[in-house]
Design a protein around this motif. Structure first.
Motif, short mmCIF file in Angstrom:
data_model
loop_
_atom_site.label_atom_id
_atom_site.label_comp_id
_atom_site.label_asym_id
_atom_site.label_seq_id
_atom_site.Cartn_x
_atom_site.Cartn_y
_atom_site.Cartn_z
N PRO B 32 0.81 -1.23 0.00
CA PRO B 32 0.00 0.00 0.00
C PRO B 32 0.84 1.28 0.00
CG PRO B 32 -0.93 -1.59 1.53
CD PRO B 32 0.36 -2.18 1.03
N ALA B 33 1.92 1.32 0.79
CA ALA B 33 2.76 2.53 0.84
C ALA B 33 3.46 2.75 -0.50
CB ALA B 33 3.78 2.43 1.96
N GLN B 34 3.89 1.65 -1.15
CA GLN B 34 4.54 1.77 -2.46
C GLN B 34 3.55 2.32 -3.49
OE1 GLN B 34 5.74 -2.41 -3.00
NE2 GLN B 34 7.86 -1.69 -3.21
N ALA B 35 2.32 1.79 -3.44
CA ALA B 35 1.29 2.22 -4.39
C ALA B 35 0.98 3.71 -4.19
CB ALA B 35 0.02 1.39 -4.20
N TYR B 36 0.89 4.13 -2.94
CA TYR B 36 0.61 5.54 -2.65
C TYR B 36 1.74 6.43 -3.16
CZ TYR B 36 -0.83 9.72 -0.06
OH TYR B 36 -1.23 10.99 0.27
N ASN B 37 2.97 6.01 -2.87
CA ASN B 37 4.13 6.81 -3.28
C ASN B 37 4.25 6.92 -4.80
OD1 ASN B 37 4.83 7.28 -0.67
ND2 ASN B 37 6.45 5.75 -0.58
N MET B 117 10.73 12.67 -6.54
CA MET B 117 12.03 12.00 -6.59
C MET B 117 12.23 11.05 -5.42
SD MET B 117 14.02 13.30 -9.08
CE MET B 117 13.96 14.65 -10.23
N ARG B 118 11.70 11.44 -4.27
CA ARG B 118 11.91 10.62 -3.08
C ARG B 118 10.92 9.47 -2.96
NH1 ARG B 118 14.93 13.56 1.13
NH2 ARG B 118 14.08 12.07 2.60
N SER B 119 9.90 9.47 -3.82
CA SER B 119 8.81 8.51 -3.65
C SER B 119 8.97 7.25 -4.49
CB SER B 119 7.48 9.18 -3.99
OG SER B 119 7.21 10.23 -3.07
N VAL B 120 9.88 7.25 -5.45
CA VAL B 120 10.06 6.07 -6.29
C VAL B 120 11.49 5.56 -6.18
CG1 VAL B 120 8.22 6.54 -7.95
CG2 VAL B 120 10.46 7.59 -8.29
N ASP B 121 11.69 4.30 -6.59
CA ASP B 121 13.03 3.71 -6.49
C ASP B 121 13.95 4.26 -7.58
OD1 ASP B 121 12.51 2.03 -4.27
OD2 ASP B 121 11.33 0.74 -5.58
N GLN B 122 13.40 4.50 -8.76
CA GLN B 122 14.20 5.12 -9.82
C GLN B 122 13.32 6.10 -10.58
OE1 GLN B 122 16.02 2.27 -12.47
NE2 GLN B 122 17.30 1.41 -10.85
#
Lengths: 114, 144
Positions: B32-37, B117-122
């Motif tokens: 869920p946190a990944q999806a939100y980000n 920029m801070r919300s995804v891995d790349q």
């Protein structure tokens, strides 16, 4: 986006429902900024806001600046985990008074009165 | 890859873009946190494309959204015909140090790119001909 405004005692309670993004934030700001009058007590209930982008943060910043400049009080209640995280990363969280529930939020104002 | 979404580059399209990202994140079984980000990152950059890439530049056009999913990652792609921009240059506008400043002194701009920029891995950006191509990568957790 749904905005409900009611008055409880001398506190203006604003309940938002829906996502706050760049499309909806201007409408919210237009509705709630005029409520920041001198010494006003504003409680912003975000219990039903599942998402907030930086447009929402800018809206909060404007409201914070208005209430602070006019010696008012602003309390945020019902921040979800995701929004709390966004506010923490951007350094916003520390500057706001936050409470988990509406009932607690109303108490904070009373306490600051004494 | 799901079916691509093509929307007009206006703020009213942000809801449809968000829905597309949420559907892709659910299909990829992101946390869920990944999806939100991921939604946050795409929303912030789509907002900048619309307001700076199109509106401020006096242009109008579309945004194309699609996803590619592999066992390791979910990638959301945005393509637009707006003015060239480089989010990596905007990144310097907001720093962790600035985020510690009192709110009275904070500038209003730059927060969106900082969050994206801070919300995804790349995060990848490139100009291809007359198009901007932006990619948001989230690494999927291995299935136990």
């Amino acid at each position: 986006m749904n905005i409900e405004i009611q008055t409880i005692g001398d506190i203006q309670v604003i309940a938002l429902a829906g996502d706050v993004d760049a499309n909806t934030a201007p409408k919210v700001q237009q509705e709630i900024l005029p409520l920041a009058l001198p010494q006003s007590k504003i409680l912003l209930n975000l219990t039903n806001v599942p998402y907030m982008s930086s447009a929402g943060l800018r809206m909060l910043l404007s409201l914070y600046r208005q209430t602070t400049a006019k010696q008012g009080q602003l309390v945020l209640v019902g921040l979800g985990q995701d929004i709390r995280r966004t506010m923490a990363v951007t350094g916003f969280l520390n500057f706001f008074t936050t409470c988990d529930s509406l009932e607690l939020g109303l108490t904070v104002f009373k306490r600051e009165n004494h | 890859m799901g079916e691509a979404l093509r929307v007009v580059g206006v703020l009213e399209s942000l809801g449809a873009i968000a829905q597309y990202v949420k559907t892709a994140a659910a299909a990829a079984k992101l946390e869920p946190a990944q999806a939100y980000n991921l939604r946050l990152a795409v929303d912030e950059i789509a907002t900048n494309i619309i307001t700076h890439g199109y509106q401020d530049a006096g242009l109008s056009g579309e945004i194309l959204v699609w996803d590619t999913c592999t066992p390791k990652s979910l990638i959301i792609h945005l393509e637009d015909y707006g003015q060239a921009y480089n989010p990596h240059q905007w990144q310097a506008e907001v720093t962790p140090e600035l985020c510690q400043q009192p709110l009275e002194q904070r500038p209003l701009g730059g927060l969106g790119v900082y969050l994206a920029m801070r919300s995804v891995d790349q995060f990848r950006y490139g100009r291809v001909g007359d198009r901007n191509h932006t990619e948001f990568v989230i690494f999927r957790n291995p299935t136990p």
